[in-house]
Design an enzyme around this catalytic site. Structure first.
Site, short mmCIF file in Angstrom:
data_model
loop_
_atom_site.label_atom_id
_atom_site.label_comp_id
_atom_site.label_asym_id
_atom_site.label_seq_id
_atom_site.Cartn_x
_atom_site.Cartn_y
_atom_site.Cartn_z
N LYS A 1 0.86 -1.18 0.00
CA LYS A 1 0.00 0.00 0.00
C LYS A 1 0.90 1.24 0.00
O LYS A 1 2.01 1.21 0.54
CB LYS A 1 -0.89 -0.03 1.27
N ILE B 1 -10.08 5.28 -0.83
CA ILE B 1 -9.49 4.95 0.47
C ILE B 1 -8.87 6.20 1.07
O ILE B 1 -8.93 6.43 2.28
CB ILE B 1 -8.42 3.83 0.31
N GLY B 2 -8.29 7.04 0.23
CA GLY B 2 -7.68 8.28 0.72
C GLY B 2 -6.34 8.05 1.38
O GLY B 2 -6.00 8.71 2.36
N CYS C 1 -2.43 9.04 -7.58
CA CYS C 1 -3.58 8.74 -6.72
C CYS C 1 -4.72 9.71 -7.00
O CYS C 1 -4.54 10.92 -6.91
CB CYS C 1 -3.21 8.84 -5.25
N ASN D 1 -2.92 3.44 -12.98
CA ASN D 1 -3.67 3.57 -11.73
C ASN D 1 -5.16 3.60 -12.08
O ASN D 1 -5.54 3.40 -13.24
CB ASN D 1 -3.23 4.85 -11.00
#
Ligand code: RRO
Length: 305
Positions: free
Chosen positions: A46, A72-73, A131, A193
């Site tokens: 992660k 998820i942040g 992200c 991603n």
């Protein structure tokens, strides 16, 4: 004939081309209870940030047709706890360990990578400049070629092992970003991603994620990922790790043919946690049946019209 599944990326040899994707098996501890992690080519952690993060409040995942949304942040234990509590376990596994690194500022990325430089047992960093679920950093870095090049160059100064740049599909030109990452000194590219998306509950009129939107993963994005892997393969010399909805050995082969040297499996783990083991077996069978001696011979061999 015993097919050779070994692949080499930036001088690092992997026993097979199948890894787990970041965010889909934490720091590996639970997955090690399902199958020996030595069956994987590699494991990607992660994303790790400088400080611990709780991430967004639940619900932060939602199932959609042929895929999953997540916001998820960037929940993670932070670099200090990661090194003290998670890395010793990972270092003892007989597979390649790739640590995914994220940040809100360039300094944060650099500081996390600096601290990882002395840590034994990790083979590469995957720099998460893609992200979709944080307000600052993440995708901001990976959607601007100048910032992309700068981040890679800064991290390469403080981390002496290979660095992979993980690219976002949510950009105007992924090939421009890939070129910028290469210019900054990236050793390999992870493509892609998650794809920004959302879903709304028609009874409550509320989005299914508290972050209102998230990243789409799973089979729904596989055709997008394949096209982007191929576009990057044709424009850029760096080795590519293909990601996006891979659920079977056939999917792995498709990614290799489009230009990937290796792949990462993410969302499929939520359906079948030992999916990568099935894929390694299936890939071997595919190669045996067609008398393909080395898996590296498949990379980029799609016969285009
Ligand atoms: O934590 C997340 O919400 C997240 C991250 Br860091 C990422 O890179 N991709 C994604 O789909 N979710």
């Amino acid at each position: 004939m015993k097919p050779d599944l070994k692949v080499t990326i930036a001088g690092v040899e992997f026993d097979n081309p199948i890894m787990t994707a970041s965010g889909c098996c934490g720091y590996g501890e639970e997955l090690a209870g399902v199958f020996p992690l030595s069956r994987l080519g590699g494991l990607v952690t992660k994303s790790i940030t400088l400080k611990p993060r709780l991430g967004h409040p639940p619900p932060r995942t939602a199932e959609v047709h042929s895929g999953m949304l997540n916001a998820i942040g960037l929940a993670n234990v932070g670099i200090d706890r990661f090194i003290a509590e998670k890395m010793p376990f990972l270092a003892g596994q007989k597979t390649r360990i790739i640590v995914n690194v994220a940040g809100s500022t360039l300094n944060e990325y650099v500081e996390v990578c600096r601290r990882l430089n002395d840590v034994p047992g990790l083979d590469m960093i995957e720099l998460n400049i893609s992200c979709p679920n944080v307000d600052e950093g993440g995708m901001e870095f990976g959607s601007d070629p100048v910032m992309t090049e700068k981040s890679l160059a800064a991290v390469k100064k403080v981390f002496s092992r290979p660095v992979i740049a993980k690219l976002s599909p949510n950009v105007t030109s992924i090939t421009d970003i890939a070129a910028a990452a290469e210019q900054g000194g990236a050793d390999a590219l992870s493509v892609i991603n998650s794809v920004v998306g959302t879903s709304v509950d028609i009874d409550t009129w509320r989005p299914r994620l508290t972050n209102n939107k998230g990243g789409l993963t799973g089979p729904a994005i596989k055709p997008i990922a394949l096209a982007l892997v191929n576009a990057v393969y044709e424009k850029c010399r760096l080795p590519i790790i293909g990601i996006g909805g891979i659920s079977s050995a056939d999917d792995v082969v498709e990614f290799l043919l489009c230009g990937a040297t290796a792949v990462q499996v993410g969302t499929a783990l939520f359906i079948q946690p030992d999916a990568p083991v099935t894929m390694v077996r299936g890939l071997k069978d595919y190669m045996k049946k067609r008398k393909i001696a080395s898996v590296e011979r498949l990379t980029g061999k799609v016969r285009k019209y």
